[in-house]
Design an enzyme around this catalytic site. Structure first.
Site, PDB file in Angstrom:
ATOM      1  N   LYS A 104      36.715  -3.533  32.790  1.00 25.86           N
ATOM      2  CA  LYS A 104      36.139  -4.918  34.303  1.00 25.86           C
ATOM      3  C   LYS A 104      34.305  -5.243  33.106  1.00 25.86           C
ATOM      4  O   LYS A 104      34.510  -4.231  31.605  1.00 25.86           O
ATOM      5  CB  LYS A 104      35.394  -4.035  34.825  1.00 25.86           C
ATOM      6  CG  LYS A 104      34.080  -4.629  35.652  1.00 25.86           C
ATOM      7  CD  LYS A 104      32.698  -3.778  35.849  1.00 25.86           C
ATOM      8  CE  LYS A 104      31.623  -3.563  34.771  1.00 25.86           C
ATOM      9  NZ  LYS A 104      30.618  -3.070  35.184  1.00 25.86           N
TER      10      LYS A 104
ATOM     11  N   PRO B  86      36.774   3.809  26.359  1.00 24.08           N
ATOM     12  CA  PRO B  86      35.817   3.675  25.867  1.00 24.08           C
ATOM     13  C   PRO B  86      34.644   4.588  27.065  1.00 24.08           C
ATOM     14  O   PRO B  86      34.801   3.876  27.902  1.00 24.08           O
ATOM     15  CB  PRO B  86      34.404   3.489  25.239  1.00 24.08           C
ATOM     16  CG  PRO B  86      35.778   2.017  25.665  1.00 24.08           C
ATOM     17  CD  PRO B  86      36.187   2.306  25.711  1.00 24.08           C
TER      18      PRO B  86
ATOM     19  N   ALA C 203      31.304   6.048  29.620  1.00 21.80           N
ATOM     20  CA  ALA C 203      29.835   5.951  29.466  1.00 21.80           C
ATOM     21  C   ALA C 203      29.240   4.168  28.479  1.00 21.80           C
ATOM     22  O   ALA C 203      28.781   4.274  27.546  1.00 21.80           O
ATOM     23  CB  ALA C 203      29.191   6.517  28.988  1.00 21.80           C
TER      24      ALA C 203
ATOM     25  N   GLY D 273      30.133   0.746  29.928  1.00 19.47           N
ATOM     26  CA  GLY D 273      30.046  -1.341  30.265  1.00 19.47           C
ATOM     27  C   GLY D 273      31.070  -1.205  31.496  1.00 19.47           C
ATOM     28  O   GLY D 273      30.582  -2.499  31.160  1.00 19.47           O
TER      29      GLY D 273
ATOM     30  N   GLY E 223      32.971  -0.420  33.167  1.00 17.80           N
ATOM     31  CA  GLY E 223      33.563   0.323  34.383  1.00 17.80           C
ATOM     32  C   GLY E 223      34.777   1.048  34.122  1.00 17.80           C
ATOM     33  O   GLY E 223      35.566   1.147  35.123  1.00 17.80           O
ATOM     34  N   GLY E 224      35.149   2.222  33.386  1.00 18.00           N
ATOM     35  CA  GLY E 224      36.322   2.872  32.893  1.00 18.00           C
ATOM     36  C   GLY E 224      36.294   3.792  34.248  1.00 18.00           C
ATOM     37  O   GLY E 224      37.549   3.451  34.225  1.00 18.00           O
ATOM     38  N   GLY E 225      35.600   4.533  34.755  1.00 19.43           N
ATOM     39  CA  GLY E 225      35.539   5.197  35.549  1.00 19.43           C
ATOM     40  C   GLY E 225      36.176   4.964  36.757  1.00 19.43           C
ATOM     41  O   GLY E 225      36.644   5.541  38.299  1.00 19.43           O
TER      42      GLY E 225
ATOM     43  N   ALA F  23      37.493   1.678  37.355  1.00 21.23           N
ATOM     44  CA  ALA F  23      38.889   1.245  37.139  1.00 21.23           C
ATOM     45  C   ALA F  23      39.418   2.379  37.488  1.00 21.23           C
ATOM     46  O   ALA F  23      40.727   2.419  38.301  1.00 21.23           O
ATOM     47  CB  ALA F  23      39.253   0.420  36.427  1.00 21.23           C
TER      48      ALA F  23
ATOM     49  N   ASP G 145      30.724   0.103  40.969  1.00 21.86           N
ATOM     50  CA  ASP G 145      31.814  -0.983  40.948  1.00 21.86           C
ATOM     51  C   ASP G 145      33.097  -0.881  41.074  1.00 21.86           C
ATOM     52  O   ASP G 145      34.210  -1.762  41.012  1.00 21.86           O
ATOM     53  CB  ASP G 145      32.246  -0.891  39.555  1.00 21.86           C
ATOM     54  CG  ASP G 145      31.316  -1.683  38.598  1.00 21.86           C
ATOM     55  OD1 ASP G 145      30.503  -2.629  38.777  1.00 21.86           O
ATOM     56  OD2 ASP G 145      30.448  -1.130  37.482  1.00 21.86           O
TER      57      ASP G 145
HETATM   58  P1  ATP Z   1      29.738   0.907  34.815  1.00 26.05           P
HETATM   59  O1  ATP Z   1      30.167   0.123  34.175  1.00 26.05           O
HETATM   60  O2  ATP Z   1      30.420   0.864  35.971  1.00 26.05           O
HETATM   61  O3  ATP Z   1      27.702   1.177  34.055  1.00 26.05           O
HETATM   62  P2  ATP Z   1      30.549   2.949  32.759  1.00 26.05           P
HETATM   63  O4  ATP Z   1      31.928   1.936  31.646  1.00 26.05           O
HETATM   64  O5  ATP Z   1      29.211   2.438  32.002  1.00 26.05           O
HETATM   65  O6  ATP Z   1      30.727   2.172  34.150  1.00 26.05           O
HETATM   66  P3  ATP Z   1      32.199   4.599  32.743  1.00 26.05           P
HETATM   67  O7  ATP Z   1      33.010   5.271  31.626  1.00 26.05           O
HETATM   68  O8  ATP Z   1      32.999   4.174  33.771  1.00 26.05           O
HETATM   69  O9  ATP Z   1      30.811   4.069  32.180  1.00 26.05           O
HETATM   70  O10 ATP Z   1      31.619   6.417  32.689  1.00 26.05           O
HETATM   71  C1  ATP Z   1      29.798   7.026  33.460  1.00 26.05           C
HETATM   72  C2  ATP Z   1      30.163   8.267  33.357  1.00 26.05           C
HETATM   73  O11 ATP Z   1      31.086   8.466  34.239  1.00 26.05           O
HETATM   74  C3  ATP Z   1      30.279   8.950  32.389  1.00 26.05           C
HETATM   75  O12 ATP Z   1      28.954  10.168  32.277  1.00 26.05           O
HETATM   76  C4  ATP Z   1      31.612   9.696  32.723  1.00 26.05           C
HETATM   77  O13 ATP Z   1      31.243  11.093  31.947  1.00 26.05           O
HETATM   78  C5  ATP Z   1      31.802  10.042  33.881  1.00 26.05           C
HETATM   79  N1  ATP Z   1      33.022  10.212  33.927  1.00 26.05           N
HETATM   80  C6  ATP Z   1      33.760   9.925  35.573  1.00 26.05           C
HETATM   81  N2  ATP Z   1      35.072  10.113  35.818  1.00 26.05           N
HETATM   82  C7  ATP Z   1      35.532   9.324  34.360  1.00 26.05           C
HETATM   83  C8  ATP Z   1      36.520   8.812  34.150  1.00 26.05           C
HETATM   84  N3  ATP Z   1      37.506   8.592  34.770  1.00 26.05           N
HETATM   85  N4  ATP Z   1      36.421   8.386  32.928  1.00 26.05           N
HETATM   86  C9  ATP Z   1      35.331   8.297  32.094  1.00 26.05           C
HETATM   87  N5  ATP Z   1      33.847   8.966  32.658  1.00 26.05           N
HETATM   88  C10 ATP Z   1      34.567   8.701  33.595  1.00 26.05           C
END
Ligand code: ATP
Length: 275
Positions: free
Chosen positions: A13, A94, A96, A98, A100-102, A104, A131
């Site tokens: 995302k 990657p 955490a 930005g 939205g991996g978790g 998505a 998200d």
């Molecule tokens: P956003 O863009 O929504 O702020 P992000 O990309 O910054 O998200 P994510 O990759 O979603 O962050 O990871 C945020 C937190 O969620 C991390 O601390 C991670 O340990 C935890 N987490 C839980 N499930 C997952 C997953 N399936 N994949 C990645 N991280 C996960």
């Protein structure tokens, strides 16, 4: 008939804009964001099993929780009658970051298990994160409120991007905490653009209000933005530290990605379409 096994791509995302317009009394931030999706993502594979289990692997699995903290298992638990499934999550994004991996992954899991179990999607997707609703479609949408107000926008022009993450995990809460002004003007009306340059010009007049506080916490983001400078527009996505550079063609995106890869072989870099 119930599905035998389901595979879903959990697309990255990208917040092309991210305006923070206020904060509710319960602490949740009000957003106004134009969200688009890349062609790269994690892969969620689910097949029938007696018990529910999760296996996480892939090039970027390091640091991703494999227990109930993983949003994939939280998504499975949201169904009214969760059943068994063997879930395999392959991390290409990657965490955490930005992107939205978790979120998505959670959305892809809801769709995969809904199909596998022949169950409707659970109601309160926001419980899993702001998200998650937008990741269900996933197509370019305007996201407002705390992530629950989704509206259709004019179709995006053909758009490419270079995504870059410098390998510094940045959790979302400290970035919001470092944002001093919580009430900022909303995003402008999304125009109907015929080409990437016109769209990038409009986008440049919008903002990501989290970019400055994120740079204060992770100064390397400035280097990433500088590396993306030759693109039509360089900006941070979400709460960082990933940034994107908009490009007018696949060739431009590949060329810029190769240049940045040569200078920063340790960074995560992807050239992709956005839609
Ligand atoms: P956003 O863009 O929504 O702020 P992000 O990309 O910054 O998200 P994510 O990759 O979603 O962050 O990871 C945020 C937190 O969620 C991390 O601390 C991670 O340990 C935890 N987490 C839980 N499930 C997952 C997953 N399936 N994949 C990645 N991280 C996960």
């Amino acid at each position: 008939m119930k599905a035998k096994a389901v595979t879903r791509l959990a697309r990255a995302k990208i917040n092309l804009t991210l305006h923070v317009t206020g904060q509710r009394e319960d602490g949740y931030h009000l957003l106004d964001s134009l969200v688009a999706f890349a062609a790269v993502g994690d892969v969620v594979h689910a097949k029938p099993a007696t018990d529910l289990s999760l296996r996480v692997d892939g090039p970027l699995a390091k640091g991703v929780p494999t227990d109930e903290r993983n949003l994939v298992l939280q998504a499975a638990a949201l169904f009214d009658c969760p059943r068994g499934a063997e879930i395999h999550l392959t991390k290409h994004l990657p965490n955490a970051a930005g992107l939205g991996g978790g979120s998505a992954d959670a959305a892809a899991t809801l769709l995969a298990l809904g199909e596998l179990w022949d169950e409707p999607l659970p109601d309160d997707l926001l419980k899993l994160g702001a998200d998650v609703p937008v990741c269900i479609a996933p197509l370019a949408l305007r996201m407002r409120g705390v992530g629950e107000e989704l509206s259709i926008i004019p179709p995006l022009p053909d758009l490419w991007a270079v995504l870059v993450n410098p390998g510094v995990p940045l959790e979302t809460p400290p970035v919001f905490k470092a944002l001093q002004q919580k009430e900022n003007p909303p995003m402008g009306q999304v125009p109907d653009c015929t080409n990437a340059a016109e769209f990038a010009e409009w986008c440049a007049a919008q903002r990501n209000d989290l970019q400055a506080p994120a740079i204060a916490l992770a100064p390397v983001i400035k280097d990433v933005l500088e590396a993306l400078e030759p693109s039509l527009l360089a900006r941070m996505s979400g709460s960082g530290a990933s940034c994107f550079g908009l490009c007018a063609s696949a060739q431009d995106a590949e060329k810029l990605a190769a240049k940045i890869r040569a200078a920063h072989p340790q960074w995560w870099i992807a050239a992709t379409t956005l839609s």
